[in-house]
Structures are given as structure tokens and as C-alpha cells.
Design an enzyme around this catalytic site. Sequence first.
Site, PDB file in Angstrom:
ATOM      1  N   ASN A  11       0.882  -1.172   0.000  1.00 45.76           N
ATOM      2  CA  ASN A  11       0.000   0.000   0.000  1.00 45.76           C
ATOM      3  C   ASN A  11       0.916   1.216   0.000  1.00 45.76           C
ATOM      4  OD1 ASN A  11      -1.786   2.056   0.481  1.00 45.76           O
ATOM      5  ND2 ASN A  11      -2.682   1.155   2.329  1.00 45.76           N
ATOM      6  N   ARG A  70      -2.597  -2.135  -3.461  1.00 48.52           N
ATOM      7  CA  ARG A  70      -3.806  -1.339  -3.227  1.00 48.52           C
ATOM      8  C   ARG A  70      -3.758  -0.116  -4.141  1.00 48.52           C
ATOM      9  NH1 ARG A  70      -5.242   2.977   1.080  1.00 48.52           N
ATOM     10  NH2 ARG A  70      -7.511   2.963   1.013  1.00 48.52           N
ATOM     11  N   HIS A 159     -12.528   2.974   0.436  1.00 44.69           N
ATOM     12  CA  HIS A 159     -12.500   2.009   1.553  1.00 44.69           C
ATOM     13  C   HIS A 159     -13.357   0.788   1.227  1.00 44.69           C
ATOM     14  CE1 HIS A 159     -11.769   5.512   4.635  1.00 44.69           C
ATOM     15  NE2 HIS A 159     -10.613   5.010   4.218  1.00 44.69           N
ATOM     16  N   ASP A 261      -5.299  12.841  16.639  1.00 46.24           N
ATOM     17  CA  ASP A 261      -5.392  11.635  17.456  1.00 46.24           C
ATOM     18  C   ASP A 261      -6.520  11.759  18.471  1.00 46.24           C
ATOM     19  OD1 ASP A 261      -4.883   9.709  19.671  1.00 46.24           O
ATOM     20  OD2 ASP A 261      -3.263   9.131  18.316  1.00 46.24           O
ATOM     21  N   VAL A 310     -10.256   4.369  14.953  1.00 43.27           N
ATOM     22  CA  VAL A 310     -11.161   4.985  15.926  1.00 43.27           C
ATOM     23  C   VAL A 310     -12.318   4.032  16.237  1.00 43.27           C
ATOM     24  CG1 VAL A 310     -12.686   6.948  16.367  1.00 43.27           C
ATOM     25  CG2 VAL A 310     -10.544   7.294  15.102  1.00 43.27           C
ATOM     26  N   GLU A 312     -12.554   0.844  16.104  1.00 41.35           N
ATOM     27  CA  GLU A 312     -12.202  -0.367  16.861  1.00 41.35           C
ATOM     28  C   GLU A 312     -11.790  -0.077  18.288  1.00 41.35           C
ATOM     29  OE1 GLU A 312      -9.219  -2.527  14.579  1.00 41.35           O
ATOM     30  OE2 GLU A 312     -10.386  -2.148  12.759  1.00 41.35           O
ATOM     31  N   GLU A 363      -7.640  -5.042   5.699  1.00 45.32           N
ATOM     32  CA  GLU A 363      -7.587  -4.780   4.259  1.00 45.32           C
ATOM     33  C   GLU A 363      -6.496  -5.606   3.593  1.00 45.32           C
ATOM     34  OE1 GLU A 363      -7.851  -0.578   5.540  1.00 45.32           O
ATOM     35  OE2 GLU A 363      -8.699  -0.237   3.561  1.00 45.32           O
TER      36      GLU A 363
HETATM   37  P1  ADP Z   1      -5.753   5.087   8.526  1.00 47.40           P
HETATM   38  O1  ADP Z   1      -5.605   3.627   8.132  1.00 47.40           O
HETATM   39  O2  ADP Z   1      -6.922   5.771   7.879  1.00 47.40           O
HETATM   40  O3  ADP Z   1      -4.511   5.889   8.492  1.00 47.40           O
HETATM   41  P2  ADP Z   1      -6.392   4.007  11.156  1.00 47.40           P
HETATM   42  O4  ADP Z   1      -7.544   3.145  10.819  1.00 47.40           O
HETATM   43  O5  ADP Z   1      -5.114   3.370  11.506  1.00 47.40           O
HETATM   44  O6  ADP Z   1      -6.165   5.116  10.046  1.00 47.40           O
HETATM   45  O7  ADP Z   1      -6.846   4.951  12.347  1.00 47.40           O
HETATM   46  C1  ADP Z   1      -5.970   5.917  12.861  1.00 47.40           C
HETATM   47  C2  ADP Z   1      -6.694   6.703  13.940  1.00 47.40           C
HETATM   48  O8  ADP Z   1      -7.163   5.811  14.950  1.00 47.40           O
HETATM   49  C3  ADP Z   1      -5.790   7.680  14.662  1.00 47.40           C
HETATM   50  O9  ADP Z   1      -5.952   8.966  14.132  1.00 47.40           O
HETATM   51  C4  ADP Z   1      -6.259   7.640  16.097  1.00 47.40           C
HETATM   52  O10 ADP Z   1      -6.987   8.826  16.360  1.00 47.40           O
HETATM   53  C5  ADP Z   1      -7.232   6.503  16.176  1.00 47.40           C
HETATM   54  N1  ADP Z   1      -6.885   5.583  17.262  1.00 47.40           N
HETATM   55  C6  ADP Z   1      -5.984   4.598  17.252  1.00 47.40           C
HETATM   56  N2  ADP Z   1      -5.953   3.972  18.452  1.00 47.40           N
HETATM   57  C7  ADP Z   1      -6.871   4.579  19.232  1.00 47.40           C
HETATM   58  C8  ADP Z   1      -7.317   4.401  20.572  1.00 47.40           C
HETATM   59  N3  ADP Z   1      -6.819   3.453  21.371  1.00 47.40           N
HETATM   60  N4  ADP Z   1      -8.282   5.227  21.017  1.00 47.40           N
HETATM   61  C9  ADP Z   1      -8.804   6.172  20.234  1.00 47.40           C
HETATM   62  N5  ADP Z   1      -8.427   6.388  18.964  1.00 47.40           N
HETATM   63  C10 ADP Z   1      -7.472   5.613  18.461  1.00 47.40           C
END
Ligand code: ADP
Length: 376
Positions: A11, A70, A159, A261, A310, A312, A363
Amino acid sequence: MSADRTVLVLNCGSSSLKYAVVEPDSGRQIADGVVERIGDAGGPPDHEAALRAAFDQIADYGDLVAVGHRVVHGGPDLYQPTVVDDALIARVRELSALAPLHNPPALLGIEVARKVLPDLPHVAVFDTAFFHDLPAAAAHYAIDRDVAERWHVRRYGFHGTSHQYVSEQAAEFLEAPLESLNQIVLHLGNGASASAIAGGRPLDTSMGLTPMEGLVMGTRSGDVDPGVLVYLWREAGMSVDEIETMLNKRSGVRGLGGETDFRELHARVDAGDADAKLAYDVYLHRLRKYVGAYLALLGRTDVITFTAGVGENDAIVRRDALSGLLTLGIELDDDRNDGPERGPRRISSDSSPITVLVIPTDEELAIARACASVIG
Ligand code: ADP
């Protein structure tokens, strides 16, 4: 012991390369990682160096049979997982205008990987694929038809690999046929999108021509009045590139609250930070609006599933997204929602008419399986 076949999944972004080595048949991931800061001081100088750095990090490839790439935008015609050849590369290059931030780095990744691994089949898997069959009512913008057709302006959705995988996993978790379920999937990561899926087929999704439409995201605006763009271009003297950069990189939760975050965002809201609170409130307002819209489109909803970073991990977002909706058939169980579990799980009460789940997305596995299905 016979080694399972594996697929290398790549990716490739403009400055990072994520990789995974996956057994498509067992679902086991035997390696994964990311090479960041491509082209920056301290990072690899280019994508070829990044790919070679990734190879140095992978200790075990298993029995590698294919490379899966991807590709964000498949445009109007590309949606099946497709073995890469020169014609496909030319077609994806043409589509770069539709996805200028995403397709060029994916192409670089494909070209470099083909050079480094010339003897393996390379397969492109498109993030738009699942939504190729959106109903016309969801796929069209209500704009001049000739202009839309001439420029391939339609709602493509993104997505898709995740929405499809998660909706299938939800059916498996509930031990119900996919065809029998009406689902809402909320993919909440840095990028965020929602989908309404009726009997396994997409009915609507929140992203459109580009991955900018819909929900408020980490740094992307989601829905804005198109008049905002025209106004900023005409009156504020912003160039098209400046407007695009603002909407992609300096908007969303970061644009309002200075933060992407969600753990930090919650901490600042708790400490009384007004900007963080506004960012969170706008994020949630939009999310609840889409849930309501999709409940209405589906008519009957069986399951709502949260996924991605977020979705999960963030119990507060999940609670606030669906609180107070018992009249619409949604009742969370706070203990389940707050619990420490990480796998697929139910977070609604046993009496909730609509089941609410958390299902981790994967994914890489979905791309590996798509590759395996193409190469046989
Ligand atoms: P992408 O694949 O779109 O880059 P992710 O699916 O990995 O993103 O999600 C990243 C986001 O998940 C981060 O911006 C963070 O805010 C959020 N995140 C990760 N772990 C936690 C957690 N334990 N609690 C709250 N938010 C989280």
C-alpha cells in the site's frame, strides 16, 4: 509440513509504504510493517529504496506467489482485481487526474515492485471496487449530465475493500447469511467513511468522486457546500491547489481542533479546551447524521458495525455516535462497549433490535484473498 502460499501486499503512499505478507488461505499474517519518510532527510530517498528497505525488514516470505497492490481509484471501468500489465498501468495513469494524491504513488509502487520482483504476478486491487454497483440514485450527483459524463464525475466510494470485508465478517460473526442482512458499516480511521449495505450489496456510501466527501475525518473536511470552494477561489484569492491542500490536510478534526489523534482530543475536551470540543462536536454531529440517513435508506437495519482505528478502539466515539437512539432500535451495552476485548464483538444489549458490533478490519487479508482468487 507444507508451506502455505503467501501474498505480499503493498500500500504505497506519497511518503510511506505499508507492506504485509499474508497467507490468503489461513488468513495468517506472517510479516507487516511500514517504511516512512520516503524522500525526507533520514528516510529512504525514493520508492525503490523504500521497497528494498521493506524487503530487508521481512524475515520470512513463506511461499510467495503474488504481489497485491492497493490502488485507490479505479475510475469508471476498473473494479475487478486485475493482473498488472503495461495496458493496466497506462489506464491507472490516466486515472491519476481523478485521484492526484493517491494513484501516482500507487503506480510508483507497482513499477518499482515489478522491477524488483519480475517473476511474480502483480495484481491491482481497487479501493473503489465494492461500490462500482452503487444504485444510480446514489452514484449520481445532480449536476449537468453532459459535463458529468464527459468528465466521469460520479460517486465512486472508497475504503471498499474494508466495507466489503467487514460486512462479510459481520454476517459470519452473527452466523447469518450475508443476503439476509441490512447493514451500516462505519469505517472510522484517519480517513472515515460510512456505508449502507443491503443483502451484501452497497446501497450508498459517504465518499464520492474523491475520498473527501462525507464524514469529518482526521484532516479532511468531508461534506462542504460546493459554494465554499467557488467563494474561496474567487474572493479569497486561494488557488485551486491551496484549496485542495486545505480541504485534505488542514481540515477535519485537525482543522477545527489542531489534533488528529482521538486519545489526545478526548484528553483536551476533558481539560476544557473549547477548540477540541468544537472539533469533536462537529465530528459527531456529522457521524450521527449519516447513521440516521442510512437507517432511513435501508428501511430495516439489522446490524451497525464499527471498524478501523477509531471505530475499533474508541468506546467514547461509539457511545456518543449511537446514544439516545432506542426509539430507532439501538441500545448499546456500556460494559460491552467499554470492555477490553479486541476481536470481533457485540456491543449492543441483548434486547437491542439492531445489533451493534465492533469488527477489526483487515484490508491486507482482503487484498491478499482478492489476489489469490485472480491467480487461481
Ligand atoms: P488510517 O488507516 O486511515 O490511516 P487508522 O484506521 O489506523 O487510520 O486509524 C488511525 C486513527 O485511529 C488515529 O488517528 C487515532 O486517532 C485513532 N486511534 C488509534 N488507536 C486509538 C485508541 N486506542 N483510542 C482512540 N483512537 C485511536
